[in-house]
Design a protein around this motif. Structure first.
Motif: not given
Length: 482
Positions: A375-392
């Motif tokens: 579940g933690a991996w899946f949650a991290g996978y789903l949030k990778r777009d948010e991390r990338n967006t925040n980095s931008h």
């Protein structure tokens, strides 16, 4: 560096919000909050499942036990055990099912109408019966009343082989005692057809002895049986001390009939006289067993056996018959095989709750851990777009710092401030969702501090510049864009 979310909001939002405006509606739950609630629900469900499983496994079990006949010692023992199990809140409870005797009890078990039964070991044992405990050991007593009146001229009976042609009284109405007498007679070469067998109810034994209705009597029961002792006492009262007949071929009978064992009646065993009998008498014995149907749970039978022997210790003072309860024969060649649950208790191999379910608990914990990791991996996978967006967004904020330092317009600086407010909201939302960690938020705070400083410095510079220089700078920039 300690980070205050309130401070971040205060620094970035003061210039862009109207204090008089109504409060904004509460935002919907973020994905992070929803994930947390789902995790809490799963943990509570797991705890409820474990608690429910424990209650289901440990809830009281009611077992029906067949025993008879009415008013017999066996019925009294079971009644006492039933009350004791209920008072001590035992895992196993008993419900008495009264029958006409051991034969009827065995039949009830064979048909599956009951879970337990008390049967005689020398009768046909149901194929689905397995021993839980030996309720008591019975011995056979054969005695001849002393000659009285006209019978004094007859030959005195001192041996079983001399019973041919005589009348033998059997105490009790059960046919099993008659079959037992026939086994003994046949071992001595006496044809059962050449003796007259008469059965007397236990309440009529004294009258039969008084009226000399038989030449010899047979009784079967525990050594301290009240019925046997009263019958022998009645013989002694009517005609003097009786003669006890020894079954000196007891070993041979036990060899030919595995349900019987050779035994001895100790001297003075029967109350009323120290010489009753005056010497040890050899005889045969058989057992009454508490048996369970074969399909009954090992856990349930082990608990029953444990409660049975715990109750025996408590009942011995007020109910002496309980002292006769013994553990079953756990040998593989036993006449009645021991139930695995009873054997586990006797051999000290009874499993506890954790022993029985530890594998399931371990696998459940492993599955829960694996599910959590997945579940933690899946949650991290789903949030990778948010991390990338925040980095931008952070990169964009760095660009806005350089843009603010070149700006000569307060309006443009206000637009940059508004854009920074939006970036701040998105960043905080990502933090609440768990898409970014504390370290990333600290880095963002440093960039935001630099942006605020650049805005403040540029506004101060513009405020101190003459109006004509501001207009010239704006025209110059406008020409540069053409």
């Amino acid at each position: 560096m300690k980070l205050s979310l309130k401070r971040l909001f205060a620094r970035s939002m003061t210039g862009g919000l109207d204090p008089a405006a109504p409060p904004a509606p509460a935002p919907p739950r973020s994905p992070g909050q929803q994930t947390l609630l789902v995790a809490i629900a799963l943990v509570l469900a797991l705890i409820g499942t474990v608690a429910g499983g424990y209650y289901f496994a440990m809830r009281p079990v009611l077992l029906k036990i067949a025993v008879g006949p009415a008013n017999s010692d066996d019925v009294k023992v079971v009644q006492t055990l039933t009350q004791t199990f209920a008072q001590t809140h035992g895992y196993v409870r008993l419900k008495l099912v009264q029958t006409d005797g051991a034969v009827a009890s065995a039949e009830a078990l064979s048909k599956g109408n009951v879970d337990l039964a008390i049967i005689r070991g020398d009768l046909d044992v149901p194929k689905n019966a397995q021993a839980v405990a030996t309720l008591r050991k019975n011995v056979v007593v054969i005695w001849v009343p002393a000659a009285k009146g006209k019978k004094k001229s007859g030959a005195k009976i001192t041996k079983i082989a001399q019973l041919a042609g005589h009348r033998i009284g059997v105490v009790g109405r059960t046919e099993a005692n008659v079959n037992l007498l026939k086994v003994i007679l046949q071992q001595y070469g006496v044809d059962p057809g050449k003796v007259e067998i008469v059965q007397f109810p236990t309440t009529e034994v004294a009258e039969a002895i008084r009226n000399q209705k038989a030449d010899a009597y047979l009784a079967a029961g525990p050594v301290n049986s009240k019925i046997t002792a009263e019958a022998i006492a009645a013989s002694a009262k009517e005609s003097g001390e009786p003669t006890f007949l020894a079954i000196d071929l007891a070993d041979a009978i036990a060899q030919n009939h595995p349900a019987y064992d050779a035994a001895d009646i100790p001297a003075g065993a029967f109350s009323g006289s120290p010489d009753r009998p005056d010497d040890e008498v050899k005889t045969i014995s058989f057992n009454h067993h508490i048996v369970a149907r074969k399909g009954l749970s090992d856990t349930t039978v082990a608990a029953l056996t444990r409660q049975l022997f715990a109750a025996r210790q408590q009942l011995m003072a007020e109910f002496p018959l309980a002292a006769k309860i013994e553990t079953p024969d756990t040998d593989k060649d036993a006449v009645i095989p021991a139930h695995p649950g009873a054997a586990a208790y006797v051999d000290g191999e009874e499993k506890t709750f954790l022993d029985k379910y530890s594998d399931y608990i371990w696998w459940a914990l492993m599955a829960l851990s694996a599910t959590g990791s997945l579940g933690a991996w899946f949650a991290g996978y789903l949030k990778r777009d948010e991390r990338n967006t925040n980095s931008h967004l952070r990169e964009r904020l760095l660009e806005m710092i350089a843009q603010a330092r070149r700006s000569d317009s307060v309006e443009e600086l206000d637009q940059l401030q508004s854009e920074a407010d939006t970036i701040l909201r998105d960043t905080l939302r990502c933090f609440e969702d768990g898409a970014i960690e504390q370290g990333a938020l600290v880095a963002f705070n440093i960039v935001l501090e630099q942006f605020h400083r650049a805005i403040a410095d540029r506004k101060l510079l513009i405020a101190t510049m003459p109006q004509n220089l501001q207009r010239a700078g704006a025209q110059f920039r406008a020409m540069g864009t053409l």
